[in-house]
Design a protein around this motif. Structure first.
Motif, mmCIF file in Angstrom:
data_model
loop_
_atom_site.group_PDB
_atom_site.id
_atom_site.type_symbol
_atom_site.label_atom_id
_atom_site.label_comp_id
_atom_site.label_asym_id
_atom_site.label_seq_id
_atom_site.Cartn_x
_atom_site.Cartn_y
_atom_site.Cartn_z
ATOM 1 N N ILE A 129 -0.554 -1.047 -12.880
ATOM 2 C CA ILE A 129 -1.457 -1.446 -11.802
ATOM 3 C C ILE A 129 -0.778 -1.255 -10.445
ATOM 4 O O ILE A 129 -1.406 -0.819 -9.483
ATOM 5 C CB ILE A 129 -1.896 -2.918 -11.971
ATOM 6 N N ALA A 130 0.512 -1.526 -10.375
ATOM 7 C CA ALA A 130 1.246 -1.383 -9.108
ATOM 8 C C ALA A 130 1.241 0.066 -8.630
ATOM 9 O O ALA A 130 1.059 0.324 -7.441
ATOM 10 C CB ALA A 130 2.676 -1.888 -9.263
ATOM 11 N N ALA A 131 1.424 1.012 -9.536
ATOM 12 C CA ALA A 131 1.414 2.430 -9.154
ATOM 13 C C ALA A 131 0.047 2.839 -8.638
ATOM 14 O O ALA A 131 -0.055 3.558 -7.651
ATOM 15 C CB ALA A 131 1.829 3.297 -10.342
ATOM 16 N N HIS A 132 -0.996 2.382 -9.300
ATOM 17 C CA HIS A 132 -2.351 2.691 -8.836
ATOM 18 C C HIS A 132 -2.592 2.080 -7.461
ATOM 19 O O HIS A 132 -3.189 2.716 -6.594
ATOM 20 C CB HIS A 132 -3.396 2.188 -9.826
ATOM 21 N N ALA A 133 -2.111 0.876 -7.256
ATOM 22 C CA ALA A 133 -2.270 0.214 -5.958
ATOM 23 C C ALA A 133 -1.518 0.983 -4.875
ATOM 24 O O ALA A 133 -2.012 1.100 -3.747
ATOM 25 C CB ALA A 133 -1.782 -1.230 -6.034
ATOM 26 N N ASP A 134 -0.345 1.516 -5.204
ATOM 27 C CA ASP A 134 0.408 2.320 -4.241
ATOM 28 C C ASP A 134 -0.389 3.556 -3.827
ATOM 29 O O ASP A 134 -0.504 3.866 -2.642
ATOM 30 C CB ASP A 134 1.752 2.758 -4.825
ATOM 31 N N VAL A 135 -0.921 4.265 -4.810
ATOM 32 C CA VAL A 135 -1.715 5.465 -4.519
ATOM 33 C C VAL A 135 -2.961 5.092 -3.721
ATOM 34 O O VAL A 135 -3.299 5.747 -2.732
ATOM 35 C CB VAL A 135 -2.095 6.207 -5.817
ATOM 36 N N ASP A 136 -3.625 4.020 -4.121
ATOM 37 C CA ASP A 136 -4.823 3.582 -3.404
ATOM 38 C C ASP A 136 -4.508 3.255 -1.947
ATOM 39 O O ASP A 136 -5.296 3.566 -1.053
ATOM 40 C CB ASP A 136 -5.453 2.365 -4.088
ATOM 41 N N GLY A 137 -3.356 2.636 -1.710
ATOM 42 C CA GLY A 137 -2.967 2.301 -0.345
ATOM 43 C C GLY A 137 -2.736 3.537 0.506
ATOM 44 O O GLY A 137 -3.111 3.586 1.677
ATOM 45 N N ILE A 138 -2.112 4.543 -0.083
ATOM 46 C CA ILE A 138 -1.851 5.794 0.637
ATOM 47 C C ILE A 138 -3.149 6.538 0.905
ATOM 48 O O ILE A 138 -3.341 7.120 1.974
ATOM 49 C CB ILE A 138 -0.880 6.676 -0.167
ATOM 50 N N GLN A 197 -9.678 11.620 -10.148
ATOM 51 C CA GLN A 197 -10.674 10.577 -9.875
ATOM 52 C C GLN A 197 -10.670 10.227 -8.377
ATOM 53 O O GLN A 197 -11.727 10.096 -7.764
ATOM 54 C CB GLN A 197 -10.370 9.345 -10.712
ATOM 55 N N LYS A 198 -9.477 10.100 -7.803
ATOM 56 C CA LYS A 198 -9.369 9.785 -6.374
ATOM 57 C C LYS A 198 -9.920 10.925 -5.515
ATOM 58 O O LYS A 198 -10.598 10.689 -4.519
ATOM 59 C CB LYS A 198 -7.917 9.487 -5.989
ATOM 60 N N GLU A 199 -9.667 12.171 -5.912
ATOM 61 C CA GLU A 199 -10.211 13.318 -5.177
ATOM 62 C C GLU A 199 -11.736 13.274 -5.165
ATOM 63 O O GLU A 199 -12.360 13.492 -4.120
ATOM 64 C CB GLU A 199 -9.744 14.625 -5.807
#
Length: 79
Positions: free
Chosen positions: A4-13, A46-48
């Motif tokens: 979850i932390a890695a996803h949160a990092d990517v989401d923040g960026i 998914q983010k793209e």
């Protein structure tokens, strides 16, 4: 990337499309298996889509840091 932390990092960026357009890719630590690359790529795809960016906007740069990743490096770097 499974955490979850890695996803949160990517989401923040990638909090908005304007920021996301400045990113070419992600250096990802502790990638040991081909499945890890697939998971990372799936999440970034998914983010793209969410940010309405072209497919494969984000490159995945796996870091070879362990004996296992070294043994698998050919397939990791070809993925």
């Amino acid at each position: 990337m499974g955490s979850i932390a890695a996803h949160a990092d990517v989401d923040g960026i990638l909090e908005n499309a304007e920021n996301a357009r400045l990113i070419d890719g992600f250096c990802v630590p502790k990638v040991d298996r081909l499945e890890d690359v697939w998971e990372i790529d799936s999440y970034l795809s998914q983010k793209e889509e969410e940010l309405q960016l072209p497919k494969h906007t984000f490159k995945v740069i796996p870091q070879i840091e362990s004996t296992l990743s070294l043994a698998n490096c050919r397939e990791l770097l070809q993925a």
